[in-house]
Motif scaffolding. Structure first.
Motif, PDB file in Angstrom:
ATOM      1  N   ASN A 195       1.004  -1.216   0.087  1.00 37.20           N
ATOM      2  CA  ASN A 195      -0.029  -0.069  -0.034  1.00 37.20           C
ATOM      3  C   ASN A 195       0.991   1.325   0.175  1.00 37.20           C
ATOM      4  O   ASN A 195       0.614   2.273  -0.650  1.00 37.20           O
ATOM      5  N   GLU A 196       1.957   1.174   0.749  1.00 37.56           N
ATOM      6  CA  GLU A 196       2.787   2.525   0.743  1.00 37.56           C
ATOM      7  C   GLU A 196       3.488   2.704  -0.431  1.00 37.56           C
ATOM      8  O   GLU A 196       3.646   3.649  -0.974  1.00 37.56           O
ATOM      9  N   ALA A 197       3.859   1.417  -1.228  1.00 35.07           N
ATOM     10  CA  ALA A 197       4.458   1.599  -2.430  1.00 35.07           C
ATOM     11  C   ALA A 197       3.712   2.157  -3.532  1.00 35.07           C
ATOM     12  O   ALA A 197       4.174   3.063  -4.496  1.00 35.07           O
ATOM     13  N   GLU A 198       2.416   1.643  -3.430  1.00 29.50           N
ATOM     14  CA  GLU A 198       1.452   2.143  -4.330  1.00 29.50           C
ATOM     15  C   GLU A 198       1.041   3.506  -4.116  1.00 29.50           C
ATOM     16  O   GLU A 198       0.939   4.440  -5.025  1.00 29.50           O
ATOM     17  N   LYS A 199       1.056   4.086  -2.658  1.00 33.07           N
ATOM     18  CA  LYS A 199       0.878   5.546  -2.698  1.00 33.07           C
ATOM     19  C   LYS A 199       1.907   6.179  -2.819  1.00 33.07           C
ATOM     20  O   LYS A 199       1.608   7.448  -3.692  1.00 33.07           O
ATOM     21  N   SER A 200       3.065   5.800  -2.948  1.00 34.16           N
ATOM     22  CA  SER A 200       4.336   6.688  -3.346  1.00 34.16           C
ATOM     23  C   SER A 200       4.142   6.758  -5.078  1.00 34.16           C
ATOM     24  O   SER A 200       4.732   7.780  -5.466  1.00 34.16           O
ATOM     25  N   ARG A 201       3.737   5.606  -5.629  1.00 35.56           N
ATOM     26  CA  ARG A 201       3.656   5.498  -7.214  1.00 35.56           C
ATOM     27  C   ARG A 201       2.850   6.842  -7.588  1.00 35.56           C
ATOM     28  O   ARG A 201       2.999   7.278  -8.553  1.00 35.56           O
ATOM     29  N   ILE A 202       1.755   6.576  -7.106  1.00 34.71           N
ATOM     30  CA  ILE A 202       0.476   7.545  -7.321  1.00 34.71           C
ATOM     31  C   ILE A 202       1.137   9.063  -6.846  1.00 34.71           C
ATOM     32  O   ILE A 202       0.631  10.034  -7.798  1.00 34.71           O
ATOM     33  N   GLU A 203       1.578   9.244  -6.062  1.00 35.85           N
ATOM     34  CA  GLU A 203       2.065  10.725  -5.596  1.00 35.85           C
ATOM     35  C   GLU A 203       3.256  11.180  -6.714  1.00 35.85           C
ATOM     36  O   GLU A 203       3.104  12.253  -7.178  1.00 35.85           O
ATOM     37  N   LYS A 204       3.880  10.209  -7.328  1.00 31.92           N
ATOM     38  CA  LYS A 204       4.648  10.643  -8.183  1.00 31.92           C
ATOM     39  C   LYS A 204       4.107  11.054  -9.560  1.00 31.92           C
ATOM     40  O   LYS A 204       4.642  11.684 -10.382  1.00 31.92           O
ATOM     41  N   LEU A 205       3.048  10.230  -9.768  1.00 29.65           N
ATOM     42  CA  LEU A 205       2.319  10.384 -11.098  1.00 29.65           C
ATOM     43  C   LEU A 205       1.934  12.091 -11.082  1.00 29.65           C
ATOM     44  O   LEU A 205       1.743  12.502 -12.106  1.00 29.65           O
TER      45      LEU A 205
ATOM     46  N   GLN B 123       4.688  15.880 -12.380  1.00 24.04           N
ATOM     47  CA  GLN B 123       4.905  16.984 -13.511  1.00 24.04           C
ATOM     48  C   GLN B 123       3.691  17.793 -13.475  1.00 24.04           C
ATOM     49  O   GLN B 123       3.989  19.010 -13.955  1.00 24.04           O
ATOM     50  N   GLU B 124       2.243  17.377 -13.065  1.00 23.80           N
ATOM     51  CA  GLU B 124       1.332  18.607 -12.902  1.00 23.80           C
ATOM     52  C   GLU B 124       1.878  19.548 -11.961  1.00 23.80           C
ATOM     53  O   GLU B 124       1.635  20.704 -12.045  1.00 23.80           O
ATOM     54  N   SER B 125       2.163  19.002 -10.571  1.00 27.68           N
ATOM     55  CA  SER B 125       2.864  20.074  -9.669  1.00 27.68           C
ATOM     56  C   SER B 125       3.922  21.075 -10.268  1.00 27.68           C
ATOM     57  O   SER B 125       3.995  22.273  -9.822  1.00 27.68           O
ATOM     58  N   LYS B 126       4.969  20.376 -11.055  1.00 30.19           N
ATOM     59  CA  LYS B 126       5.807  21.102 -11.551  1.00 30.19           C
ATOM     60  C   LYS B 126       5.221  22.382 -12.220  1.00 30.19           C
ATOM     61  O   LYS B 126       6.059  23.549 -11.990  1.00 30.19           O
ATOM     62  N   TYR B 127       4.444  22.153 -13.072  1.00 30.13           N
ATOM     63  CA  TYR B 127       3.952  23.146 -14.103  1.00 30.13           C
ATOM     64  C   TYR B 127       3.039  24.061 -13.423  1.00 30.13           C
ATOM     65  O   TYR B 127       2.840  25.113 -13.663  1.00 30.13           O
ATOM     66  N   ARG B 128       2.335  23.676 -12.369  1.00 33.73           N
ATOM     67  CA  ARG B 128       1.278  24.364 -11.619  1.00 33.73           C
ATOM     68  C   ARG B 128       1.962  25.472 -10.893  1.00 33.73           C
ATOM     69  O   ARG B 128       1.648  26.579 -10.567  1.00 33.73           O
ATOM     70  N   SER B 129       3.336  25.254 -10.282  1.00 34.94           N
ATOM     71  CA  SER B 129       4.419  25.777  -9.618  1.00 34.94           C
ATOM     72  C   SER B 129       4.756  27.027 -10.482  1.00 34.94           C
ATOM     73  O   SER B 129       5.259  28.016  -9.956  1.00 34.94           O
ATOM     74  N   LYS B 130       4.807  26.744 -11.649  1.00 36.39           N
ATOM     75  CA  LYS B 130       5.121  27.884 -12.773  1.00 36.39           C
ATOM     76  C   LYS B 130       3.936  28.668 -13.212  1.00 36.39           C
ATOM     77  O   LYS B 130       4.093  29.619 -13.990  1.00 36.39           O
TER      78      LYS B 130
ATOM     79  N   GLN C 269       3.602  23.821 -24.185  1.00 34.51           N
ATOM     80  CA  GLN C 269       3.522  22.243 -24.034  1.00 34.51           C
ATOM     81  C   GLN C 269       4.793  21.763 -23.582  1.00 34.51           C
ATOM     82  O   GLN C 269       5.778  22.339 -23.916  1.00 34.51           O
ATOM     83  N   TYR C 270       4.832  20.236 -23.245  1.00 38.02           N
ATOM     84  CA  TYR C 270       6.105  19.585 -22.868  1.00 38.02           C
ATOM     85  C   TYR C 270       5.879  18.291 -23.484  1.00 38.02           C
ATOM     86  O   TYR C 270       4.660  17.741 -23.203  1.00 38.02           O
ATOM     87  N   SER C 271       6.771  17.657 -24.072  1.00 37.42           N
ATOM     88  CA  SER C 271       6.610  16.098 -24.696  1.00 37.42           C
ATOM     89  C   SER C 271       7.376  15.502 -23.575  1.00 37.42           C
ATOM     90  O   SER C 271       8.412  15.610 -23.434  1.00 37.42           O
ATOM     91  N   LEU C 272       6.644  14.375 -23.249  1.00 35.26           N
ATOM     92  CA  LEU C 272       6.991  13.649 -22.204  1.00 35.26           C
ATOM     93  C   LEU C 272       7.180  12.171 -22.504  1.00 35.26           C
ATOM     94  O   LEU C 272       6.240  11.282 -22.781  1.00 35.26           O
ATOM     95  N   VAL C 273       8.400  11.473 -22.788  1.00 34.10           N
ATOM     96  CA  VAL C 273       8.478   9.957 -23.233  1.00 34.10           C
ATOM     97  C   VAL C 273       8.034   9.362 -22.102  1.00 34.10           C
ATOM     98  O   VAL C 273       8.643   9.413 -20.948  1.00 34.10           O
ATOM     99  N   LYS C 274       7.417   8.075 -22.317  1.00 32.65           N
ATOM    100  CA  LYS C 274       6.747   7.223 -21.402  1.00 32.65           C
ATOM    101  C   LYS C 274       5.998   8.188 -20.503  1.00 32.65           C
ATOM    102  O   LYS C 274       5.751   7.854 -19.180  1.00 32.65           O
ATOM    103  N   GLY C 275       5.279   9.094 -20.859  1.00 32.58           N
ATOM    104  CA  GLY C 275       4.383   9.796 -19.958  1.00 32.58           C
ATOM    105  C   GLY C 275       3.409   9.367 -19.155  1.00 32.58           C
ATOM    106  O   GLY C 275       2.955   9.766 -18.236  1.00 32.58           O
ATOM    107  N   ASP C 276       2.735   8.297 -20.255  1.00 30.36           N
ATOM    108  CA  ASP C 276       1.686   7.547 -19.407  1.00 30.36           C
ATOM    109  C   ASP C 276       2.086   6.882 -18.078  1.00 30.36           C
ATOM    110  O   ASP C 276       1.285   6.383 -17.461  1.00 30.36           O
ATOM    111  N   THR C 277       3.288   6.751 -17.942  1.00 28.35           N
ATOM    112  CA  THR C 277       3.896   6.120 -16.340  1.00 28.35           C
ATOM    113  C   THR C 277       4.404   7.389 -15.643  1.00 28.35           C
ATOM    114  O   THR C 277       4.815   7.084 -14.339  1.00 28.35           O
TER     115      THR C 277
END
Length: 268
Positions: free
Chosen positions: A51-61, A64-71, A183-191
């Motif tokens: 559960n902790e690993a899954e929570k960490s994975r979701i947070e990392k998803l 990118q959104e947080s990075k550009y919101r901060s801008k 825009q920003y192109s993100l290789v393997k962006g779906d992960t």
């Protein structure tokens, strides 16, 4: 803590009713002289780690959104496509704008999810999203433009169809879109991006449904099973029946079968 008076079933009930059981209880279970209790503790510990690993994975998803919101970009659309590899059917793209830290348990790249999880998330994403849309490029457009350009066209159409216009676009893959938007192109962006992962699910499930409809029209090809991808079953059907109107005739395997069929008819 003395847990000797508690049965294994009682301890199992306590753990299932409490997502964060008392640490003293867990410590007592880990040292209990009953093998069944220690096994129950180990099972719970493994579940917590997962559960902790899954929570960490979701947070990392959402990084990118947080990075550009901060801008200063408030409305960020993720864009992805499905159907570049098949020999038949359209390429389908989707664009999704998620609210900040949207709750979508199990969210992942559509290719990594079983059908049941994709369909569950397909239903869950739509009401949560601030906006979502689907865009397509037809078989004719794929043959006219090539599959890369047709995929980019479908992605542009999905963004253009959003009812809420984004400030920024995260694009899956190495290529940018012909859009007047940052825009920003993100290789393997779906992960790597929650909004792109959501778009990948909408695109994949939508395309699968389209191919199921085509199966009703062309049942001999088995589109309900392989969705147009070049499986052994599909290639055998092409050998027997030749291409149908939704086959991508510029794709080499289809072109080869098309040529063989034309040569056979000319000999006859």
């Amino acid at each position: 803590m003395d847990i000797s008076v508690l049965s294994i079933n009682k301890l199992k009930s306590v753990l299932s009713d409490n997502s964060k059981p008392d640490e003293s209880l867990l410590q007592a279970m880990s040292g209990d002289n009953r093998a069944g209790v220690r096994k129950l503790y180990e099972q719970w510990l493994l579940k917590r780690q997962k559960n902790e690993a899954e929570k960490s994975r979701i947070e990392k998803l959402y990084e990118q959104e947080s990075k550009y919101r901060s801008k200063g970009f408030g409305l960020i659309a993720g864009v992805d496509e499905a159907g570049r590899g098949p020999l038949a059917g359209p390429v389908v793209a989707a664009a999704v704008i998620l609210p900040e830290n949207a709750c979508l348990p199990g969210l992942n790249d559509s290719k990594k999810l079983p059908v049941s999880a994709r369909e569950r998330l397909f239903v869950a994403i739509k009401p949560i999203a601030l906006s979502w849309a689907v865009g397509m490029a037809s078989v004719e457009e794929i043959c006219e433009l090539n599959i890369l350009q047709a995929s980019l066209l479908a992605m542009c159409r999905s963004v253009d169809s959003l009812k809420v216009k984004p400030d920024f676009v995260l694009v899956d893959g190495p290529n940018g879109l012909n859009l007047p938007l940052p825009q920003y192109s993100l290789v393997k962006g779906d992960t790597l991006s929650a909004s792109i992962a959501s778009a990948s699910i909408l695109a994949k499930v939508t395309r699968d449904k389209i191919m199921l409809e085509y199966h009703d029209e062309f049942p001999e090809y088995g589109f309900d099973r392989h969705k147009g991808y070049p499986t052994v079953e599909h290639l055998r059907a092409l050998t027997r029946y030749g291409p149908c109107r939704i086959h991508r005739r510029d794709f080499k395997p289809v072109k080869d079968f098309d040529q063989l069929l034309s040569n056979s008819l000319s000999v006859e």
